[in-house]
Structure formats: structure tokens, C-alpha cells
Scaffold this motif. Structure first.
Motif, PDB file in Angstrom:
ATOM      1  N   UNK A  74      23.450  20.596  38.624  1.00 33.96           N
ATOM      2  CA  UNK A  74      22.366  19.614  38.553  1.00 33.96           C
ATOM      3  C   UNK A  74      23.007  18.245  38.650  1.00 33.96           C
ATOM      4  N   UNK A  75      22.430  17.401  39.506  1.00 37.45           N
ATOM      5  CA  UNK A  75      22.970  16.047  39.605  1.00 37.45           C
ATOM      6  C   UNK A  75      21.829  15.051  39.711  1.00 37.45           C
ATOM      7  N   UNK A  76      22.048  13.883  39.124  1.00 37.39           N
ATOM      8  CA  UNK A  76      21.027  12.844  39.086  1.00 37.39           C
ATOM      9  C   UNK A  76      20.808  12.424  37.655  1.00 37.39           C
ATOM     10  N   UNK A  77      19.548  12.484  37.205  1.00 36.54           N
ATOM     11  CA  UNK A  77      19.213  12.101  35.824  1.00 36.54           C
ATOM     12  C   UNK A  77      19.940  13.007  34.836  1.00 36.54           C
ATOM     13  N   UNK A  78      20.101  14.289  35.199  1.00 35.17           N
ATOM     14  CA  UNK A  78      20.838  15.251  34.378  1.00 35.17           C
ATOM     15  C   UNK A  78      22.019  15.740  35.211  1.00 35.17           C
ATOM     16  N   UNK A  79      23.209  15.788  34.623  1.00 35.67           N
ATOM     17  CA  UNK A  79      24.383  16.285  35.333  1.00 35.67           C
ATOM     18  C   UNK A  79      24.982  17.457  34.580  1.00 35.67           C
ATOM     19  N   UNK A  80      25.051  18.608  35.238  1.00 35.14           N
ATOM     20  CA  UNK A  80      25.671  19.760  34.595  1.00 35.14           C
ATOM     21  C   UNK A  80      26.078  20.762  35.657  1.00 35.14           C
ATOM     22  N   UNK A  81      26.933  21.671  35.247  1.00 34.52           N
ATOM     23  CA  UNK A  81      27.330  22.764  36.122  1.00 34.52           C
ATOM     24  C   UNK A  81      27.473  24.016  35.270  1.00 34.52           C
ATOM     25  N   UNK A  82      26.882  25.107  35.751  1.00 35.43           N
ATOM     26  CA  UNK A  82      27.005  26.383  35.061  1.00 35.43           C
ATOM     27  C   UNK A  82      27.452  27.417  36.081  1.00 35.43           C
ATOM     28  N   UNK A  83      28.409  28.260  35.678  1.00 42.03           N
ATOM     29  CA  UNK A  83      28.912  29.298  36.584  1.00 42.03           C
ATOM     30  C   UNK A  83      28.508  30.654  36.025  1.00 42.03           C
ATOM     31  N   UNK A  84      27.866  31.448  36.892  1.00 40.69           N
ATOM     32  CA  UNK A  84      27.409  32.789  36.514  1.00 40.69           C
ATOM     33  C   UNK A  84      28.206  33.820  37.287  1.00 40.69           C
ATOM     34  N   UNK A  85      28.816  34.746  36.572  1.00 40.35           N
ATOM     35  CA  UNK A  85      29.537  35.848  37.195  1.00 40.35           C
ATOM     36  C   UNK A  85      29.377  37.040  36.262  1.00 40.35           C
ATOM     37  N   UNK A  86      28.781  38.108  36.775  1.00 45.87           N
ATOM     38  CA  UNK A  86      28.442  39.240  35.919  1.00 45.87           C
ATOM     39  C   UNK A  86      29.662  39.764  35.174  1.00 45.87           C
ATOM     40  N   UNK A  87      29.501  39.947  33.846  1.00 44.16           N
ATOM     41  CA  UNK A  87      30.573  40.498  33.024  1.00 44.16           C
ATOM     42  C   UNK A  87      31.656  39.509  32.659  1.00 44.16           C
ATOM     43  N   UNK A  88      31.481  38.231  33.053  1.00 46.14           N
ATOM     44  CA  UNK A  88      32.510  37.229  32.744  1.00 46.14           C
ATOM     45  C   UNK A  88      31.893  36.065  31.987  1.00 46.14           C
ATOM     46  N   UNK A  89      32.749  35.351  31.271  1.00 45.21           N
ATOM     47  CA  UNK A  89      32.291  34.140  30.586  1.00 45.21           C
ATOM     48  C   UNK A  89      32.936  32.932  31.243  1.00 45.21           C
ATOM     49  N   UNK A  90      32.139  31.906  31.438  1.00 46.84           N
ATOM     50  CA  UNK A  90      32.646  30.646  31.976  1.00 46.84           C
ATOM     51  C   UNK A  90      32.217  29.527  31.044  1.00 46.84           C
ATOM     52  N   UNK A  91      33.097  28.562  30.828  1.00 49.70           N
ATOM     53  CA  UNK A  91      32.793  27.419  29.973  1.00 49.70           C
ATOM     54  C   UNK A  91      32.672  26.181  30.852  1.00 49.70           C
TER      55      UNK A  91
END
Length: 146
Positions: A74-91
Motif C-alpha cells: 500500500x502506498x500513499x496515505x497509508x504505506x505498508x507491505x505484507x508478504x504472504x507465503x503459505x506455511x511461512x512467516x514474514x515480518x
């Protein structure tokens, strides 16, 4: 058109988000919006503008599908990044007006059948903010060519 060229196709997106908190009825939001789908050799990208309905007006949301991994940016008023990968954790870091938060995403299910004709993507994950689990979430995105 060569296979290396990016093609941006207008699409209609139906995005359903569900949040589950212990002992509380699931909170569901549904958004119908227009966006674009880009196909490239690397994969597929969905992009749309957030609206006042989601409370993130002025934000562009992008889902990048690359093999077994989906990156939500997400970029603009809200900025974030989330990574989805089945069976894994991402921070990742989540920017708020009050500072940055560390967010752990543990993906339990990631399925999609998206092609240039459209399709459905489903992501189920739990989210932990500053290493405290805050709930389980599910995204279901239906993509239709316009």
C-alpha cells in the motif's frame, strides 16, 4: 505482442476481507472497485485505489503474485507491505501516523486460479503486531475482466 511485454487489463475487483478475533463474530468488509491486472513473465499484478469506504482514501493497493508468494503493498496515505507465503512467516514494518509497528504475517492458506481472464485469490493468515497475535484474517478477491 511479445511474451515479455506487460499488458495492463482493466478489471472489476470484488474484495472481501474477514477478520476473526477470539470470542467475537467475524468482522467482514466487502468492496467492489475497478482496478488493473498486469501480466508479465514474473507473474501477475493487481492494482486498485482504496476509497473512503476502507478508510484509506488516497492509497494505492497492489497485490504482486510471484510464484508461491504474494506481496501486498500500500502506498500513499497509508504505506505498508505484507508478504504472504503459505506455511511461512514474514515480518514487515507497518507505518502509522504514530510510528512504525513490526507486523508478523503467518500465512496458513494461499490459493488462486488467476489468469488473464480473471479468477479468484484467497489468502488466510494470522497477524501479530509487535509479536502479539491480534487476529486471523482472510482475503477473498474475485477478478473479472471489464
Amino acid at each position: 505482442m511479445t511474451s515479455t511485454e506487460n499488458r495492463s487489463l482493466p478489471v472489476l475487483l470484488s474484495i472481501r476481507g474477514e477478520q476473526y478475533f477470539d470470542g467475537v463474530d467475524p468482522d467482514a468488509t466487502e468492496l467492489m472497485t475497478e482496478g488493473t491486472m498486469e501480466l508479465s513473465e514474473e507473474g501477475l499484478t493487481l492494482r486498485y485505489q482504496e476509497s473512503a469506504l476502507t478508510g484509506m482514501e488516497g492509497t494505492v493497493t497492489t497485490f504482486e503474485l510471484r510464484g508461491p508468494r504474494v506481496t501486498l503493498t500500500r502506498s500513499g496515505a497509508v504505506n505498508s507491505q505484507m508478504i504472504f507465503e503459505e506455511g511461512r512467516q514474514h515480518t514487515s514494518l507497518y507505518e502509522t501516523p504514530f510510528g512504525e509497528l513490526s507486523v508478523d504475517i503467518q500465512t496458513s492458506r494461499l490459493r488462486h486460479n488467476l489468469t488473464e481472464r480473471g479468477g479468484v485469490m484467497e489468502i488466510r493468515y494470522s497477524i501479530a503486531v509487535e509479536h502479539t497475535v491480534t487476529g486471523r484474517n482472510c482475503f477473498k478477491i474475485r477478478v473479472k475482466r471489464k
